[in-house]
Write a protein that holds these residues in place. Structure first.
Motif, PDB file in Angstrom:
ATOM      1  N   LEU A 275     -20.017  -6.688 -45.314  1.00 28.80           N
ATOM      2  CA  LEU A 275     -21.035  -5.716 -45.719  1.00 28.80           C
ATOM      3  C   LEU A 275     -22.416  -6.198 -45.312  1.00 28.80           C
ATOM      4  CD1 LEU A 275     -19.938  -4.509 -49.268  1.00 28.80           C
ATOM      5  CD2 LEU A 275     -19.873  -3.249 -47.117  1.00 28.80           C
ATOM      6  N   GLN A 276     -23.090  -5.401 -44.486  1.00 25.15           N
ATOM      7  CA  GLN A 276     -24.409  -5.820 -44.005  1.00 25.15           C
ATOM      8  C   GLN A 276     -25.429  -5.859 -45.130  1.00 25.15           C
ATOM      9  OE1 GLN A 276     -25.905  -3.662 -40.649  1.00 25.15           O
ATOM     10  NE2 GLN A 276     -27.834  -4.781 -40.590  1.00 25.15           N
ATOM     11  N   TYR A 277     -25.417  -4.825 -45.980  1.00 23.45           N
ATOM     12  CA  TYR A 277     -26.310  -4.788 -47.133  1.00 23.45           C
ATOM     13  C   TYR A 277     -25.444  -4.837 -48.387  1.00 23.45           C
ATOM     14  CZ  TYR A 277     -29.700  -2.987 -43.711  1.00 23.45           C
ATOM     15  OH  TYR A 277     -30.517  -2.826 -42.621  1.00 23.45           O
TER      16      TYR A 277
ATOM     17  N   LEU B  44     -28.562   8.370 -57.408  1.00 18.96           N
ATOM     18  CA  LEU B  44     -28.244   7.568 -56.227  1.00 18.96           C
ATOM     19  C   LEU B  44     -28.879   8.208 -55.000  1.00 18.96           C
ATOM     20  CD1 LEU B  44     -24.396   6.924 -56.708  1.00 18.96           C
ATOM     21  CD2 LEU B  44     -26.302   5.616 -57.644  1.00 18.96           C
ATOM     22  N   ASN B  45     -29.573   7.398 -54.225  1.00 22.10           N
ATOM     23  CA  ASN B  45     -30.185   7.874 -52.983  1.00 22.10           C
ATOM     24  C   ASN B  45     -29.610   7.121 -51.791  1.00 22.10           C
ATOM     25  OD1 ASN B  45     -32.610   8.390 -55.081  1.00 22.10           O
ATOM     26  ND2 ASN B  45     -32.780   9.801 -53.358  1.00 22.10           N
ATOM     27  N   ALA B  46     -29.586   7.810 -50.645  1.00 12.71           N
ATOM     28  CA  ALA B  46     -29.252   7.140 -49.394  1.00 12.71           C
ATOM     29  C   ALA B  46     -30.378   6.188 -49.025  1.00 12.71           C
ATOM     30  CB  ALA B  46     -29.037   8.172 -48.289  1.00 12.71           C
ATOM     31  N   LEU B  47     -30.070   5.213 -48.207  1.00 14.94           N
ATOM     32  CA  LEU B  47     -31.092   4.261 -47.778  1.00 14.94           C
ATOM     33  C   LEU B  47     -32.191   4.979 -47.007  1.00 14.94           C
ATOM     34  CD1 LEU B  47     -28.919   1.246 -46.582  1.00 14.94           C
ATOM     35  CD2 LEU B  47     -30.552   1.243 -48.481  1.00 14.94           C
ATOM     36  N   PRO B  48     -33.454   4.682 -47.315  1.00 11.15           N
ATOM     37  CA  PRO B  48     -34.560   5.251 -46.540  1.00 11.15           C
ATOM     38  C   PRO B  48     -34.712   4.497 -45.222  1.00 11.15           C
ATOM     39  CG  PRO B  48     -35.413   3.817 -48.254  1.00 11.15           C
ATOM     40  CD  PRO B  48     -33.918   3.854 -48.441  1.00 11.15           C
ATOM     41  N   ASP B  49     -35.628   4.956 -44.396  1.00 11.27           N
ATOM     42  CA  ASP B  49     -35.875   4.348 -43.092  1.00 11.27           C
ATOM     43  C   ASP B  49     -36.995   3.321 -43.221  1.00 11.27           C
ATOM     44  OD1 ASP B  49     -36.212   3.669 -40.469  1.00 11.27           O
ATOM     45  OD2 ASP B  49     -36.602   5.698 -39.738  1.00 11.27           O
TER      46      ASP B  49
ATOM     47  N   SER C 105     -34.139   0.617 -62.578  1.00 12.14           N
ATOM     48  CA  SER C 105     -34.282   1.192 -61.244  1.00 12.14           C
ATOM     49  C   SER C 105     -34.276   0.071 -60.214  1.00 12.14           C
ATOM     50  CB  SER C 105     -35.587   1.983 -61.131  1.00 12.14           C
ATOM     51  OG  SER C 105     -35.588   3.086 -62.007  1.00 12.14           O
ATOM     52  N   LEU C 106     -33.886   0.415 -58.988  1.00 15.02           N
ATOM     53  CA  LEU C 106     -33.859  -0.564 -57.906  1.00 15.02           C
ATOM     54  C   LEU C 106     -34.357   0.090 -56.630  1.00 15.02           C
ATOM     55  CD1 LEU C 106     -32.732  -3.518 -57.140  1.00 15.02           C
ATOM     56  CD2 LEU C 106     -30.864  -2.235 -56.082  1.00 15.02           C
ATOM     57  N   ASN C 107     -35.235  -0.612 -55.915  1.00 16.25           N
ATOM     58  CA  ASN C 107     -35.776  -0.129 -54.648  1.00 16.25           C
ATOM     59  C   ASN C 107     -35.075  -0.792 -53.477  1.00 16.25           C
ATOM     60  OD1 ASN C 107     -37.550   1.230 -56.258  1.00 16.25           O
ATOM     61  ND2 ASN C 107     -39.395   0.371 -55.365  1.00 16.25           N
ATOM     62  N   ALA C 108     -34.994  -0.083 -52.369  1.00 17.84           N
ATOM     63  CA  ALA C 108     -34.507  -0.671 -51.125  1.00 17.84           C
ATOM     64  C   ALA C 108     -35.553  -1.623 -50.579  1.00 17.84           C
ATOM     65  CB  ALA C 108     -34.197   0.426 -50.109  1.00 17.84           C
ATOM     66  N   SER C 109     -35.148  -2.456 -49.653  1.00 19.48           N
ATOM     67  CA  SER C 109     -36.094  -3.326 -48.956  1.00 19.48           C
ATOM     68  C   SER C 109     -36.669  -2.584 -47.757  1.00 19.48           C
ATOM     69  CB  SER C 109     -35.384  -4.600 -48.487  1.00 19.48           C
ATOM     70  OG  SER C 109     -36.183  -5.311 -47.572  1.00 19.48           O
ATOM     71  N   SER C 110     -37.903  -2.853 -47.450  1.00 16.88           N
ATOM     72  CA  SER C 110     -38.554  -2.176 -46.319  1.00 16.88           C
ATOM     73  C   SER C 110     -37.962  -2.613 -44.981  1.00 16.88           C
ATOM     74  CB  SER C 110     -40.056  -2.460 -46.331  1.00 16.88           C
ATOM     75  OG  SER C 110     -40.307  -3.853 -46.245  1.00 16.88           O
ATOM     76  N   SER C 111     -37.113  -3.631 -44.984  1.00 21.14           N
ATOM     77  CA  SER C 111     -36.485  -4.091 -43.743  1.00 21.14           C
ATOM     78  C   SER C 111     -35.170  -3.380 -43.453  1.00 21.14           C
ATOM     79  CB  SER C 111     -36.229  -5.602 -43.819  1.00 21.14           C
ATOM     80  OG  SER C 111     -35.289  -5.897 -44.841  1.00 21.14           O
ATOM     81  N   MET C 112     -34.730  -2.518 -44.368  1.00 25.55           N
ATOM     82  CA  MET C 112     -33.392  -1.937 -44.244  1.00 25.55           C
ATOM     83  C   MET C 112     -33.368  -0.687 -43.379  1.00 25.55           C
ATOM     84  SD  MET C 112     -31.914  -2.414 -48.111  1.00 25.55           S
ATOM     85  CE  MET C 112     -31.439  -4.046 -48.703  1.00 25.55           C
ATOM     86  N   LEU C 113     -32.321  -0.608 -42.555  1.00 24.64           N
ATOM     87  CA  LEU C 113     -32.066   0.566 -41.732  1.00 24.64           C
ATOM     88  C   LEU C 113     -31.413   1.671 -42.570  1.00 24.64           C
ATOM     89  CD1 LEU C 113     -30.580  -1.318 -38.674  1.00 24.64           C
ATOM     90  CD2 LEU C 113     -32.595   0.162 -38.540  1.00 24.64           C
TER      91      LEU C 113
END
Length: 735
Positions: A490-492, A595-600, A631-639
């Motif tokens: 799993l990449q992420y 649940l949200n999909a990963l942002p760009d 709550s949890l945020n994605a990382s700005s480095s994530m595709l």
């Protein structure tokens, strides 16, 4: 093969790998404190059953399971567990002893492993409840407190009865069932006179005995109804029912179904043992189906299975193993029209003279290296057998999903490190995650966060329950996330649990670095089959789309359904949600899940999880509190991998019900997401280049392969001409 846990998975149960994980429960005593304040002046002596409905935490509507069948009070195993747990929380004095829900879950699994018969699981429990007019029968309410003395007048006695099967999908025509006494949780105070069961086979009720197997045969496929009726010595009768699904009663005609088969379990006695990895060797069942009528192994097609989580999801059901039988009745029967219209893959292989060598790993979630070392051993054995024949030809190795990673690792390791000839001319990776795979990070966060939510309970005693105790699916999902192959592929991925969540890609990074440095086999022609489209369409949603959203008005039962579905989309053999069951609205636990999909490449919120308790006692007293809110945020480095072009998995395909709401109706706005992006299956840039969003959306067409440095290392590759298809699906185009 696409019906396996290609995603969140691999090897040892998290309870073993991370034994402290479930001990770190974020337990809240707020509910117990409020409830004990409300009931502190209620004398427990009149509660002869030991259970008081009004005091418990109602996870499902216990009152509807009264021993009389209605159109809506059927259960599946998940609903049965919620009912048992609800009753367990009603304990009000020491007049009753009940087995803890987590132990009950273990007993269901362990008893299921005693034989291949399907187990009947039942409960019959006596409890008491305030009458609707209790305030006129001795109960007073003041300052949010109840007062009731040593009197039975305000209470009525009720019974809860429910019965189900431990398996919800039955494959084949003939099945055996057993009602073990160990799986009848009888706290009714009654003595059994006789037992009857109706297995939905058209024979109606028949007399059965505890601990004795009975057989039922099915002439049709589809949804069936199981009923259990128990008559007691006091002439009372309790009846309950559940639903299940029967499929594949007629074997599918296939070239690989026959008697010309040899099965070996590796390591093979008398043959050199495979190399160990981390102190242990792998194992596998290898099935050879010879071409033609002789048993001459001279043109092997070695097929390596993908991730197979059955020992974690359903260890009591060996039929859920994605084994040789599943392959020959599924993937290999896909119509590919290679040489003629209507030709199946199995027919093409037969006519090509290929001997099918199918590798079913003992631990389908194990370390890539351990299974790769095992495959090296299997290849050497195949070559030894093949050497007996002058007509022998080089091997073809086809790796499905994770099997593609295992196969590549094995072949190159034999060349580079062992210096042993593998005699393989062609390596094919079928949507293999050469640069890793993807599973919804927001769903990973939800599972890890909610698994350790604990609720303190008890009147005069203290105990606690976690959501994982109440919902065994949740615990299994956490276990899958912690398996070796999941952590390597799993990449992420999320690490930690409860409020201590964080991103942890360390094992992925370590493995992928070693895998990249090892490289590709140089003595084979290497080909990739991607499930993504050459036109690079995204999934039905874009980056940061809302995938799931429901607020506090939704009960926890809905969340349990979602958790079950996240397992269901990995394997058609885990089909609780194929059978519609009533989603009761009469529960005390509420869930607010987003649940949200990963942002760009944006640090936006992808998960919100809030669990609350809302309970009303005697229509007057309100008990409410928030257990967790995170709550949890994605990382700005994530595709934006969730929406990327590539092989997808569709939750609804496996979780869609046969008679009630689909998951989309349960507020999943999109049920399809990318598992292996096309860039990963084609290994764009060979892992040495930074992959950008533009690379995910690029066109990858075999006639116009991408140029260096973001090229593919494969000699040839296939992408679907128009649309993305399901992960590892065989079609007329790629077959």
């Amino acid at each position: 093969m696409r019906n396996k846990l290609y995603l969140w998975v691999a090897g040892l149960c998290l309870c073993v790998v991370y034994p402290a994980s479930f001990c770190l429960a974020q337990t809240s005593d707020a509910f117990r404190t409020q409830m004990n304040s409300v009931f502190q002046n209620v004398n427990p002596t009149p509660i002869s059953s030991g259970l008081l409905w009004d005091y418990g935490l109602e996870l499902t509507d216990a009152t509807q399971y009264n021993g009389t069948i209605t159109s809506t009070n059927y259960v599946n195993l998940a609903e049965w567990r919620m009912l048992y747990s609800s009753l367990y929380t009603m304990r009000f004095n020491n007049n009753i002893s009940m087995t803890a829900p987590a132990t009950v879950n273990s007993q269901i699994t362990s008893n299921g492993m005693l034989s291949t018969a399907h187990n009947i699981v039942a409960l019959h429990v006596r409890y008491q409840k305030f009458r609707s007019n209790a305030t006129s029968l001795g109960v007073t309410i003041a300052n949010n407190k109840l007062t009731c003395g040593n009197t039975t007048a305000p209470y009525e006695t009720r019974y809860a009865f429910a019965a189900t099967l431990n398996h919800s999908l039955l494959e084949g025509k003939s099945h055996r069932f057993i009602f073990r006494s160990a799986l009848f949780y009888n706290k009714s105070g009654k003595t059994i006179s006789n037992i009857k069961a109706d297995f939905g086979d058209g024979q109606g009720y028949r007399a059965i005995s505890q601990n004795t197997e009975v057989t039922a045969n099915y002439s049709t496929e589809g949804e069936k109804t199981f009923k259990l009726k128990i008559t007691y010595t006091d002439a009372s009768v309790a009846e309950g029912f559940s639903k299940f699904y029967v499929k594949n009663i007629q074997p599918i005609a296939a070239r690989y179904i026959g008697t010309n088969i040899l099965t070996r379990h590796f390591p093979v006695a008398g043959f050199q043992a495979p190399r160990p990895y981390n102190g242990a060797v792998g194992g596998a069942t290898v099935t050879i189906q010879y071409a033609g009528t002789n048993q001459v192994l001279d043109r092997p097609l070695i097929v390596l299975e993908g991730l197979d989580p059955w020992k974690i999801l359903s260890p009591d059901d060996p039929t859920s193993n994605s084994d040789f039988d599943k392959f020959i009745t599924g993937s290999v029967n896909a119509i590919i029209n290679l040489d003629r219209q209507g030709q199946t893959l199995s027919e093409a292989l037969e006519e090509g003279g290929y001997d099918l060598v199918f590798v079913d790993f003992d631990e389908g979630m194990d370390y890539i290296q351990r299974n790769a070392f095992l495959v090296e051993n299997i290849i050497q054995w195949v070559n030894q057998e093949k050497a007996k024949y002058r007509t022998r030809q080089p091997n073809v190795v086809l790796g499905m999903s994770m099997g593609g990673v295992v196969g590549r690792y094995a072949l190159r390791d034999m060349e580079k490190n062992l210096h042993i000839a593998h005699d393989t001319r062609l390596y094919i990776g079928d949507d293999a995650p050469q640069q890793g795979s993807n599973v919804l990070l927001s769903a990973q966060a939800a599972v890890r966060h909610l698994s350790t939510v604990g609720i303190g309970l008890g009147f005069g005693i203290y105990y606690s329950l976690t959501l994982a105790d109440l919902n065994d699916d949740l615990k299994k999902t956490v276990a899958l996330l912690g398996t070796p192959a999941a952590r390597q592929l799993l990449q992420y991925q999320m690490g930690g649990a409860g409020n201590n969540l964080g991103f942890d890609n360390s094992e992925y990074t370590t493995f992928m670095t070693k895998y990249r440095n090892l490289g590709y086999p140089t003595q084979t022609r290497n080909v990739a089959m991607a499930s993504g489209s050459e036109c690079a369409p995204q999934q039905p949603f874009g980056p940061y789309a809302t995938l799931l959203s429901f607020d506090d008005s939704f009960k926890l039962k809905y969340w349990q359904t979602i958790v079950s579905s996240l397992l269901a989309h990995y394997t058609t053999y885990f089909v609780q949600l194929r059978i519609g069951f009533p989603l009761t609205t009469k529960t005390d636990l509420r869930a607010n899940i987003i649940l949200n999909a990963l942002p760009d490449h944006q640090a936006l919120r992808i998960y919100k999880g809030k669990i609350s308790i809302v309970k009303k006692i005697l229509f007057v007293i309100n008990v409410s509190m928030t257990l967790v809110d995170k709550s949890l945020n994605a990382s700005s480095s994530m595709l934006p991998l969730d929406s990327a072009p590539g092989g997808f998995i569709d939750i609804n395909e496996f979780a869609g019900t046969t008679g009630s709401s689909t998951l989309t109706d349960l507020t999943f706005r999109f049920t399809q997401f990318c598992h292996v992006p096309t860039t990963r299956s084609l290994d764009i840039g060979s892992g040495t280049q930074t992959i950008l969003t533009a690379d995910l959306l690029r066109l990858y067409s075999p006639p116009s392969p991408p140029p260096a440095p973001k090229n593919t290392p494969f000699a040839n590759f296939f992408t679907h001409p128009i649309e993305n298809v399901r992960h590892t699906e065989f079609t007329t185009q790629n077959g």
